[in-house]
Scaffold this active site. Structure first.
Site, mmCIF file in Angstrom:
data_model
loop_
_atom_site.group_PDB
_atom_site.id
_atom_site.type_symbol
_atom_site.label_atom_id
_atom_site.label_comp_id
_atom_site.label_asym_id
_atom_site.label_seq_id
_atom_site.Cartn_x
_atom_site.Cartn_y
_atom_site.Cartn_z
ATOM 1 N N SER A 10 52.018 3.164 131.889
ATOM 2 C CA SER A 10 53.117 3.441 130.801
ATOM 3 C C SER A 10 54.264 2.315 130.834
ATOM 4 O O SER A 10 54.990 2.120 131.839
ATOM 5 C CB SER A 10 53.893 4.836 130.785
ATOM 6 O OG SER A 10 54.965 4.680 130.156
ATOM 7 N N HIS A 35 49.535 2.166 127.918
ATOM 8 C CA HIS A 35 50.283 3.334 127.351
ATOM 9 C C HIS A 35 51.689 3.260 126.826
ATOM 10 O O HIS A 35 52.504 2.477 127.528
ATOM 11 C CB HIS A 35 50.359 4.618 128.495
ATOM 12 C CG HIS A 35 50.655 5.681 127.960
ATOM 13 N ND1 HIS A 35 49.959 6.904 127.113
ATOM 14 C CD2 HIS A 35 51.786 6.648 128.061
ATOM 15 C CE1 HIS A 35 50.302 7.942 126.799
ATOM 16 N NE2 HIS A 35 51.721 7.796 127.359
ATOM 17 N N ASP A 37 54.963 4.406 125.113
ATOM 18 C CA ASP A 37 55.697 5.841 124.943
ATOM 19 C C ASP A 37 56.850 5.487 124.244
ATOM 20 O O ASP A 37 57.848 4.879 124.284
ATOM 21 C CB ASP A 37 56.350 6.050 126.505
ATOM 22 C CG ASP A 37 55.113 6.775 127.158
ATOM 23 O OD1 ASP A 37 55.221 6.803 128.545
ATOM 24 O OD2 ASP A 37 54.700 7.827 126.770
ATOM 25 N N MET A 39 59.722 6.803 121.818
ATOM 26 C CA MET A 39 60.807 8.057 121.926
ATOM 27 C C MET A 39 61.682 7.774 120.878
ATOM 28 O O MET A 39 62.267 6.738 120.771
ATOM 29 C CB MET A 39 61.348 8.091 123.402
ATOM 30 C CG MET A 39 60.446 8.512 124.150
ATOM 31 S SD MET A 39 61.097 8.613 125.804
ATOM 32 C CE MET A 39 59.721 8.683 127.236
ATOM 33 N N HIS A 68 51.666 6.964 122.500
ATOM 34 C CA HIS A 68 52.081 8.251 122.569
ATOM 35 C C HIS A 68 53.527 8.670 121.732
ATOM 36 O O HIS A 68 54.607 7.955 122.224
ATOM 37 C CB HIS A 68 52.298 8.729 124.099
ATOM 38 C CG HIS A 68 53.037 10.088 124.468
ATOM 39 N ND1 HIS A 68 53.410 10.325 125.629
ATOM 40 C CD2 HIS A 68 53.271 11.168 123.648
ATOM 41 C CE1 HIS A 68 53.787 11.392 125.834
ATOM 42 N NE2 HIS A 68 53.445 12.024 124.341
ATOM 43 N N MET A 70 56.579 10.268 120.884
ATOM 44 C CA MET A 70 57.385 11.611 120.984
ATOM 45 C C MET A 70 58.512 11.342 119.932
ATOM 46 O O MET A 70 59.602 11.367 120.251
ATOM 47 C CB MET A 70 57.914 11.483 122.344
ATOM 48 C CG MET A 70 56.615 11.622 123.391
ATOM 49 S SD MET A 70 57.336 11.246 125.206
ATOM 50 C CE MET A 70 56.580 9.501 125.083
ATOM 51 N N MET A 139 51.101 17.041 129.052
ATOM 52 C CA MET A 139 52.169 16.358 129.655
ATOM 53 C C MET A 139 52.418 17.266 130.831
ATOM 54 O O MET A 139 52.439 18.729 130.791
ATOM 55 C CB MET A 139 53.174 16.699 128.616
ATOM 56 C CG MET A 139 53.507 15.902 127.360
ATOM 57 S SD MET A 139 53.162 14.071 127.568
ATOM 58 C CE MET A 139 54.639 13.876 128.562
ATOM 59 N N GLY A 144 60.186 12.717 127.799
ATOM 60 C CA GLY A 144 61.421 11.771 127.503
ATOM 61 C C GLY A 144 61.999 11.085 128.541
ATOM 62 O O GLY A 144 62.653 9.768 128.317
ATOM 63 N N GLY A 146 60.694 8.929 132.211
ATOM 64 C CA GLY A 146 59.689 8.608 133.244
ATOM 65 C C GLY A 146 60.382 8.884 134.509
ATOM 66 O O GLY A 146 61.579 9.425 134.790
ATOM 67 N N GLY A 147 59.572 8.854 135.896
ATOM 68 C CA GLY A 147 60.221 9.206 137.146
ATOM 69 C C GLY A 147 60.792 10.772 137.417
ATOM 70 O O GLY A 147 61.340 10.917 138.408
ATOM 71 N N ASP A 177 49.978 13.255 131.730
ATOM 72 C CA ASP A 177 50.800 11.932 131.617
ATOM 73 C C ASP A 177 52.109 12.661 132.052
ATOM 74 O O ASP A 177 52.856 13.754 131.876
ATOM 75 C CB ASP A 177 51.575 11.735 130.106
ATOM 76 C CG ASP A 177 52.472 10.899 129.771
ATOM 77 O OD1 ASP A 177 52.716 10.370 128.828
ATOM 78 O OD2 ASP A 177 53.174 10.502 130.759
ATOM 79 N N GLY A 178 52.597 12.110 133.336
ATOM 80 C CA GLY A 178 53.968 12.535 133.742
ATOM 81 C C GLY A 178 53.921 13.043 135.258
ATOM 82 O O GLY A 178 53.145 13.758 135.607
ATOM 83 N N GLY A 179 54.591 12.174 135.847
ATOM 84 C CA GLY A 179 54.742 12.524 137.621
ATOM 85 C C GLY A 179 53.160 12.080 138.033
ATOM 86 O O GLY A 179 53.092 12.687 139.186
#
Ligand code: DX5
Ligand code: ZN
Length: 220
Positions: A10, A35, A37, A39, A68, A70, A139, A144, A146-147, A177-179
Site C-alpha cells: 500500500s 495498492h 488507498d 481516503m 481501494h 474508501m 478489511m 482509515g 496504516g499501522g 488489508d490491514g495489519g
C-alpha cells in the site's frame, strides 16, 4: 480455488515526497500489485490522495494498480480513477446503497471490480455479488490509517468468504488489508486469502529492505 499469493504494497505507507521512486522501488522489490488507498475524510477519518496523484505515478510501473476507494459517495469518481490508470477498483459495500450498480459500472469500464467489507460487515453481504465481483477485499482493520493492529476475528470471515468463492466456481481473488505482516500473513493464507495488502510491513526499513519485507510476507 485459492490462487498463488499476490503481494500488494500500500503506497499509503510510502514516502509521499518521493512517491514515483517508491513505486519503482516496490516494483523492483517484487510487488505483484500496487495498492492505492484512497481516503476522502468522510467515509474514513483521514484524507490521502486522488486520481491526479495516482495518474502522476502511473508511468512509474507496469504492475497493476489495485485501487481501494474508501470514499462515499463513490460512483461519481469511478471514471476518474479508471482514466487515471486503475486496473482494479474496489468499492466498500458500506459506501452506499448501490454496490451492485457500482460493480456493474466498473466492469463496463473494462476494469476488474472489487467489493470491500469493513470488519463489522458479515460475509453474507456478498450473497448477490459473487457473480459480478473479480475480487473480495476483507478489511482486517477499521479503514482509515496504516499501522493498526490486525483484528483476529476477521480470520473466521476470510475462511467463510473462501468457502463462498469456491462455491461460486469463479476465480475471484480474496484480498486482506490491514495489519498484515509476516506472522498475520501466514494465518490469512491458511484461512484462504490469496492476495495481501501491506503498508507498514513492506515500507519499514527503507528501499534496501523492501525485497526482504515482501519475501517475508510470502513466507520465504
Ligand atoms: C486502510 C488502509 C490500510 C493500509 C494497510 O486503513 O487500507 O489498511 O492499506 O496498512 P498497514 O499494512 O500499515 O496496516
Ligand atoms: Zn487498502
Amino acid at each position: 480455488m485459492q490462487q498463488p499469493v499476490r503481494i500488494a504494497p500500500s503506497i499509503l505507507s510510502a514516502d509521499f515526497a518521493r512517491l514515483g521512486e517508491e513505486v519503482r522501488a516496490i516494483d523492483a522489490a517484487g510487488a505483484d500489485w500496487i495498492h492505492v488507498d484512497v481516503m476522502d475524510g468522510h467515509f474514513v477519518p483521514n484524507i490521502s490522495f486522488g486520481p491526479a496523484v495516482m495518474k502522476s505515478v502511473r508511468g512509474c510501473t507496469a504492475k497493476p494498480f489495485d485501487v481501494h476507494l474508501m470514499i462515499a459517495p463513490v460512483d461519481a469518481y469511478l471514471d476518474a480513477f479508471a482514466e487515471a490508470g486503475a486496473d482494479c477498483i474496489s468499492v466498500h459495500i458500506e459506501a452506499g446503497p448501490h454496490i451492485h450498480r457500482s460493480l456493474q459500472h466498473i466492469k463496463s469500464l473494462g476494469l476488474r471490480a472489487g467489493v470491500v467489507l469493513c470488519p463489522g460487515t458479515p460475509a453474507k453481504a456478498l450473497d448477490y455479488l459473487l457473480d459480478l465481483a473479480d475480487l473480495v477485499l476483507v478489511m482486517s482493520v477499521n479503514p482509515g490509517f496504516g499501522g493498526q493492529g490486525f483484528i483476529e476475528g476477521q480470520l473466521k470471515k476470510i475462511a467463510a468468504v473462501r468457502k463462498m468463492i469456491d462455491a461460486s466456481g469463479r476465480a475471484i481473488d480474496l484480498e486482506v488489508d490491514g495489519g498484515v505482516d509476516a506472522a498475520t500473513a501466514a494465518r490469512c493464507i491458511a484461512a484462504g486469502a490469496d492476495a495481501l495488502v501491506a503498508g507498514t510491513a513492506v515500507f519499514r526499513g527503507g528501499a534496501p529492505a523492501y525485497a526482504a519485507n515482501i519475501a517475508a510476507l510470502r513466507g520465504e
